[in-house]
Design an enzyme around this catalytic site. Structure first.
Site, PDB file in Angstrom:
ATOM      1  N   SER A 169      15.328  21.278 -16.025  1.00  9.88           N
ATOM      2  CA  SER A 169      14.134  22.065 -16.317  1.00  9.88           C
ATOM      3  C   SER A 169      14.570  23.373 -16.966  1.00  9.88           C
ATOM      4  O   SER A 169      15.615  23.928 -16.625  1.00  9.88           O
ATOM      5  CB  SER A 169      13.390  22.345 -15.016  1.00  9.88           C
ATOM      6  OG  SER A 169      12.583  23.498 -15.153  1.00  9.88           O
TER       7      SER A 169
ATOM      8  N   LYS B 122      16.346  21.439 -10.780  1.00  8.18           N
ATOM      9  CA  LYS B 122      15.693  20.174 -11.091  1.00  8.18           C
ATOM     10  C   LYS B 122      16.515  19.198 -11.909  1.00  8.18           C
ATOM     11  O   LYS B 122      17.312  19.569 -12.762  1.00  8.18           O
ATOM     12  CB  LYS B 122      14.371  20.430 -11.819  1.00  8.18           C
ATOM     13  CG  LYS B 122      13.343  21.047 -10.896  1.00  8.18           C
ATOM     14  CD  LYS B 122      11.966  20.911 -11.450  1.00  8.18           C
ATOM     15  CE  LYS B 122      11.470  19.504 -11.300  1.00  8.18           C
ATOM     16  NZ  LYS B 122      10.182  19.334 -11.953  1.00  8.18           N
TER      17      LYS B 122
ATOM     18  N   HIS C 255       0.835  -1.218   0.000  1.00 10.58           N
ATOM     19  CA  HIS C 255       0.000   0.000   0.000  1.00 10.58           C
ATOM     20  C   HIS C 255       0.868   1.265   0.000  1.00 10.58           C
ATOM     21  O   HIS C 255       0.430   2.309   0.464  1.00 10.58           O
ATOM     22  CB  HIS C 255      -0.946   0.048   1.201  1.00 10.58           C
ATOM     23  CG  HIS C 255      -1.696  -1.224   1.440  1.00 10.58           C
ATOM     24  ND1 HIS C 255      -2.926  -1.498   0.891  1.00 10.58           N
ATOM     25  CD2 HIS C 255      -1.359  -2.340   2.157  1.00 10.58           C
ATOM     26  CE1 HIS C 255      -3.322  -2.694   1.271  1.00 10.58           C
ATOM     27  NE2 HIS C 255      -2.389  -3.241   2.026  1.00 10.58           N
TER      28      HIS C 255
ATOM     29  N   GLU D 257      10.173   8.163 -17.093  1.00 10.52           N
ATOM     30  CA  GLU D 257       8.795   8.619 -17.322  1.00 10.52           C
ATOM     31  C   GLU D 257       8.342   8.278 -18.739  1.00 10.52           C
ATOM     32  O   GLU D 257       7.200   7.872 -18.973  1.00 10.52           O
ATOM     33  CB  GLU D 257       8.698  10.130 -17.104  1.00 10.52           C
ATOM     34  CG  GLU D 257       8.919  10.549 -15.660  1.00 10.52           C
ATOM     35  CD  GLU D 257       9.070  12.060 -15.547  1.00 10.52           C
ATOM     36  OE1 GLU D 257       8.151  12.793 -15.947  1.00 10.52           O
ATOM     37  OE2 GLU D 257      10.121  12.515 -15.071  1.00 10.52           O
TER      38      GLU D 257
END
Ligand code: ARG
Length: 462
Positions: free
Chosen positions: A277, A283, A156, A290
């Protein structure tokens, strides 16, 4: 421009209609397979005396020339000639004259295209299997270096029990092992020859299907000509295996993304597989992970698209079946590309063992161990669970973890607790003791690594 099949037509279609029906834009990817199939077919025609030796040789030379031109990128395909089969036939006739028109004796584009697809998928499946092996090797390398590195195990997405980081990585090794065996198994059905089924019913010419199948390295021939030209199960199987591979990669991508976040900081992706970024200078985005996660959808799409295309088709060939190609090509490129990137990502990722170490010491994931401790001393597990639940509450109220409770706290909670609980609660002990088959205990993990190594060695040896 007249069509190769133009005999019964009095009117030519408009260009935009031709363009809509043409597949040359994508099926040119089959150029090598189509030539290979034609070479086998004409060799068979020669052997069976359907074409003379001279005709056979002329056609073979012509096809070899086309192969060289294709390699050099010198063939200019045209939409007017619809697909790869008609384009090549036209080139052949241009190359060697009317005798080129004899190549299509005793065959149809229907068995021809099916043959091409079988050849294509056989090659690509083998390449994908090799790429799967590379990812497995990368996982095995990282796992071997991290047998005793501990990471919180989750259910979970809540910390559950600590596990060996190697054990976690190896879960993916075994998923990929199933993928590998699915591809391997699918090859049995890919490696069957539809050639010689003709348009749908076979042919009047005394062809030898077994011979052309053998020339193409197929294990056998389709038993039924109608089935041979209308079967696309083998592509569905491939897309289904590819979907599972993408799903597996996507799940690990999700973990890599989580682990490389500021919240986890368990790993750092190598710069080669991350991007910055354009606005936020701090970043470092796990773009490749992804993207693989994102690309999973298009492979599922290919699977569903083909299943849907096939579901209402009467026997035998229908033009709908031309729609079998783009999804397959796309899935092949997507899976191959994703596996390649993936091996690199796993190989180069930096594992932040100190952060993981801290994580497993700063949680309650050793609570099960306490309950097992009491249970092994004879207390029914259900009661032990209750006792430990209360201890967790005590710890939370005192602002400590289980190792931070005093001996008195334990004695008060239950008389069966002894001084050795502090050893038992150490995450390393917790992990080491889960030594049941397939568990995260270090002995089990080492055993699994050995098995995995043997599996990879067998493939490397073949
Ligand atoms: N381009 C066609 C396809 O990909 C080849 C087979 C065409 N056969 C036919 N009878 N029109 O399916």
């Amino acid at each position: 421009m007249t069509k190769l099949w133009g005999g019964r037509f009095t009117k030519t279609a408009e260009e935009w209609v031709d363009a809509f029906g043409a597949s040359i834009g994508f099926d040119q990817a089959l150029v090598m397979e189509d030539i290979q199939g034609s070479l086998a077919h004409v060799t068979m025609l020669g052997k069976c005396g359907i074409l003379s030796t001279d005709e056979t040789n002329q056609i073979k030379v012509g096809l070899e020339t086309l192969r060289e031109k294709a390699k050099a990128g010198e063939l200019e395909f045209s939409v007017q000639n619809e697909d790869i089969h008609l384009n090549l036939e036209k080139f052949l006739i241009d190359e060697i004259g009317p005798v080129g028109g004899k190549l299509h004796t005793g065959r149809s584009r229907n068995d021809q295209v099916a043959t091409d697809m079988h050849l294509y998928l056989r090659n690509e499946t083998k390449e994908i299997m090799a790429a799967v092996r590379n990812v497995q090797q990368a996982l095995l390398n990282q796992a071997s270096a991290h047998v005793e590195t501990l990471i919180p195990g989750y259910t979970h997405l809540q910390r559950a029990q600590p596990v060996s980081f190697a054990h976690h990585l190896m879960a993916y090794f075994w998923m990929l092992e199933r993928d590998y065996s699915r591809y391997e198994d699918s090859l049995k059905r890919v490696n069957v020859s539809p050639l010689g089924a003709g348009a749908l019913a076979g042919t009047t010419f005394p062809i030898d299907r077994a011979y052309s199948a053998e020339l193409l390295g197929f294990d056998g021939i389709y038993e039924n000509s109608l089935d041979a030209v209308s079967d696309r199960d083998f592509i569905v199987e491939f897309l289904s295996a590819a979907s599972l591979t993408m799903m597996h990669l996507s799940r690990l991508c999700e973990e890599l993304i989580l682990w490389s976040s500021q919240e986890f900081q368990f790993i750092e992706m190598d710069d080669a597989f991350a991007t910055g970024s354009s606005i936020m200078p701090q970043k470092k985005n796990p773009d490749m992970a992804e993207l693989i996660r994102g690309k999973t959808g298009r492979v599922y799409g290919g699977l569903f698209s083909l299943l849907t295309t096939l579901k209402g088709l009467p026997l035998a060939y229908n033009k709908d079946m031309q729609e079998d190609k783009e999804g397959m090509f796309d899935a092949v490129h997507t899976v191959k590309g994703s596996l390649k990137i993936f091996a690199g990502m796993i190989d180069t990722m930096d594992v932040r063992t100190e952060v993981m170490e801290k994580a497993v010491h700063n949680d309650f994931s050793n609570a099960t161990e306490l309950a097992d401790y009491l249970a092994s001393k004879g207390l029914p597990f259900r009661e032990a669970h209750e006792v430990v639940g209360k201890l967790v509450l005590t710890a939370i109220n005192k602002g400590v973890f289980l190792l931070g409770l005093s001996y008195e706290d334990y004695k008060q909670a239950h008389e069966l607790f002894d001084k050795d609980i502090y050893d038992v609660l150490e995450p390393k002990t917790v992990v080491a003791r889960r030594n049941s088959a397939g568990g995260t205990g270090f002995d089990q993990v080492r055993l699994a690594l050995k098995k995995a190594e043997d599996i990879l060695n067998v493939t490397a040896g073949t």
